[in-house]
Design a protein around this motif. Structure first.
Motif, short mmCIF file in Angstrom:
data_model
loop_
_atom_site.label_atom_id
_atom_site.label_comp_id
_atom_site.label_asym_id
_atom_site.label_seq_id
_atom_site.Cartn_x
_atom_site.Cartn_y
_atom_site.Cartn_z
N THR A 84 0.87 -1.17 0.00
CA THR A 84 0.00 0.00 0.00
C THR A 84 0.90 1.22 0.00
OG1 THR A 84 -1.69 -1.15 1.30
CG2 THR A 84 -1.81 1.25 1.23
N ALA A 85 0.72 2.07 -0.97
CA ALA A 85 1.58 3.25 -1.06
C ALA A 85 0.92 4.33 -1.89
CB ALA A 85 2.93 2.88 -1.67
N THR A 86 1.25 5.56 -1.57
CA THR A 86 0.85 6.68 -2.42
C THR A 86 1.91 6.83 -3.50
OG1 THR A 86 2.00 8.17 -0.93
CG2 THR A 86 -0.35 7.86 -0.56
N GLY A 87 1.49 7.27 -4.65
CA GLY A 87 2.45 7.48 -5.72
C GLY A 87 2.94 6.18 -6.32
N TYR A 88 4.18 6.21 -6.76
CA TYR A 88 4.74 5.07 -7.48
C TYR A 88 6.06 4.67 -6.83
CZ TYR A 88 1.27 6.78 -10.72
OH TYR A 88 0.09 7.21 -11.28
N PRO A 89 5.98 3.80 -5.82
CA PRO A 89 7.20 3.42 -5.11
C PRO A 89 8.08 2.49 -5.94
CG PRO A 89 5.39 2.07 -4.35
CD PRO A 89 4.79 3.09 -5.29
N SER A 90 9.32 2.38 -5.57
CA SER A 90 10.19 1.32 -6.06
C SER A 90 10.03 0.13 -5.10
CB SER A 90 11.65 1.77 -6.09
OG SER A 90 11.82 2.81 -7.03
N LEU A 91 10.18 -1.08 -5.64
CA LEU A 91 9.96 -2.29 -4.85
C LEU A 91 11.21 -3.16 -4.85
CD1 LEU A 91 6.39 -3.15 -6.19
CD2 LEU A 91 6.98 -1.98 -4.06
N GLY A 149 12.23 -7.62 -11.96
CA GLY A 149 13.56 -7.73 -11.38
C GLY A 149 13.97 -9.19 -11.36
N SER A 150 15.26 -9.46 -11.56
CA SER A 150 15.72 -10.84 -11.55
C SER A 150 17.17 -10.91 -11.08
CB SER A 150 15.58 -11.50 -12.92
OG SER A 150 16.37 -10.82 -13.86
N ALA A 209 10.73 -11.25 -9.83
CA ALA A 209 9.52 -10.63 -9.30
C ALA A 209 9.09 -9.54 -10.27
CB ALA A 209 9.76 -10.04 -7.91
N THR A 210 7.78 -9.45 -10.51
CA THR A 210 7.25 -8.45 -11.44
C THR A 210 6.41 -7.44 -10.69
OG1 THR A 210 7.23 -10.05 -13.24
CG2 THR A 210 5.87 -8.09 -13.52
N TYR A 211 6.64 -6.18 -10.94
CA TYR A 211 5.93 -5.06 -10.32
C TYR A 211 4.56 -4.96 -10.98
CZ TYR A 211 5.68 -0.12 -8.65
OH TYR A 211 5.36 1.07 -8.06
N ARG A 212 3.52 -5.35 -10.24
CA ARG A 212 2.15 -5.32 -10.76
C ARG A 212 1.38 -4.19 -10.07
NH1 ARG A 212 2.60 -8.39 -15.25
NH2 ARG A 212 3.14 -10.57 -14.79
N LYS A 213 1.21 -3.10 -10.79
CA LYS A 213 0.54 -1.94 -10.19
C LYS A 213 -0.94 -2.21 -10.00
CE LYS A 213 0.13 3.08 -10.82
NZ LYS A 213 -1.34 3.14 -10.94
N LEU A 271 20.54 -7.00 -0.99
CA LEU A 271 19.55 -6.76 -2.02
C LEU A 271 19.54 -7.93 -2.99
CD1 LEU A 271 17.51 -4.87 -3.40
CD2 LEU A 271 19.43 -3.91 -4.69
N LEU A 272 18.36 -8.52 -3.20
CA LEU A 272 18.23 -9.64 -4.12
C LEU A 272 17.82 -9.15 -5.51
CD1 LEU A 272 18.21 -12.71 -4.56
CD2 LEU A 272 15.84 -12.73 -3.75
N LEU A 273 16.78 -8.31 -5.56
CA LEU A 273 16.35 -7.76 -6.83
C LEU A 273 15.46 -6.55 -6.58
CD1 LEU A 273 13.18 -8.75 -7.16
CD2 LEU A 273 14.25 -10.91 -7.74
N LYS A 274 15.24 -5.77 -7.63
CA LYS A 274 14.42 -4.58 -7.49
C LYS A 274 13.69 -4.29 -8.79
CE LYS A 274 17.97 -1.21 -8.83
NZ LYS A 274 18.83 -0.10 -8.37
N ALA A 275 12.63 -3.47 -8.67
CA ALA A 275 11.89 -2.97 -9.83
C ALA A 275 11.45 -1.56 -9.51
CB ALA A 275 10.69 -3.85 -10.14
#
Lengths: 113, 115
Positions: free
Chosen positions: A26-33, A57-58, A64-68, A46-50
C-alpha cells in the motif's frame, strides 16, 4: 501510511521445488519495490528490485514483477536449492526527500535436501 | 572497496543504561540510515543522516539520537534503555544525489540485548 504485507512463513520446500512468496503493498504514488535476503547471522542483501510498473527484477534465478493493478511484487524461483534457505523481505522505497525503506515482516524459507 | 561495517557485533546492557553503536559507511557514500529489527520482524526505519544532517526520522522516541561525522561514518545513541530495545540494529549506507534512489548497502548489524 505506506506498508508492505508478505505471506507468513515458514515456507518449507524440497530441493528443486518451485517457490512463490507473496508480497502486496500500500503506497501513495509510485514506489520502487525490492526483495532483500537475510542469511543466518548476517545483514540484508539486495536480491532484486523494480522501479516502475511492469518491470521485472531478476537475480540468481529469482524473479519478481511489479504489478501496479494488483499492488503486488511476488517473488518466484523455478527450482530452489538448500543454499536458498534464508529470510526474505519485501520492501518499498518511501517517496520523498528521505531515502527510507519500508519492510514487510519477512518470510523464512527452509529448503530440505 | 570496503563495505559497510558496524561495531560492536554484540552488546549486552541493563535497563536504564545508555549505548552507542557505530557504523562506517561504504567508500563514496554520503548517507547513512539506521534500522531496528526486532526478533521475527522486518527492519523499522529509525532515522537517516545526509551530509551530517538528520534527513528524516521514523516513529522512535527522542532517546534515540544519532550523529554523522565529516567522513560520513555514523553513531546511533540510545539513552535510558528499555527491554523492548533489544534488537538487531542495522546501518545502511548509500549515495543520494537528491534525484533518484541509490541502493542502500547494509552492514552485518549490532545485536543489542537489554536485561
Amino acid at each position: 501510511g505506506d506498508s508492505v504485507t508478505q505471506m507468513e512463513g515458514p515456507v518449507t520446500l524440497s530441493e528443486e521445488a518451485f517457490l512463490t512468496i507473496n508480497c502486496t503493498y500500500t503506497a501513495t504514488g509510485y514506489p520502487s519495490l525490492f526483495w532483500y535476503v537475510q542469511y543466518p547471522g548476517e545483514g540484508l542483501q539486495l536480491l532484486l528490485k523494480a522501479t516502475k510498473a511492469d518491470d521485472k527484477g531478476s537475480n540468481k534465478g529469482f524473479e519478481a514483477t511489479y504489478r501496479k493493478e494488483t499492488t503486488s511484487f511476488h517473488l518466484e524461483k523455478g527450482s530452489v536449492q538448500v543454499s536458498d534457505s534464508a529470510v526474505y523481505f519485501c520492501a518499498l522505497l518511501h517517496g520523498g526527500a528521505t531515502n527510507k525503506l519500508i519492510f514487510g515482516t519477512g518470510t523464512l524459507l527452509a529448503v530440505q535436501p | 572497496e570496503t563495505g559497510v561495517t558496524q561495531s560492536p557485533t554484540h552488546l549486552i546492557k541493563t535497563r536504564g543504561q545508555q549505548v552507542t553503536l557505530r557504523c562506517s559507511s561504504q567508500s563514496g557514500h554520503n548517507t547513512v540510515s539506521w534500522y531496528q529489527q526486532a526478533l521475527g520482524q522486518g527492519p523499522q526505519f529509525i532515522f537517516q543522516y545526509y551530509r551530517e544532517e538528520e534527513n528524516g526520522r521514523g516513529n522512535f522516541p527522542p532517546r534515540f539520537s544519532g550523529l554523522q561525522f565529516p567522513n560520513y561514518s555514523s553513531e546511533l545513541n540510545v539513552n535510558a534503555l528499555e527491554l523492548d530495545d533489544s534488537a538487531l540494529y542495522l546501518c545502511a549506507s548509500s549515495s543520494m544525489d537528491g534525484t533518484s534512489y541509490n541502493e542502500q548497502f547494509f552492514g552485518p548489524g549490532t545485536r543489542l540485548t537489554v536485561l
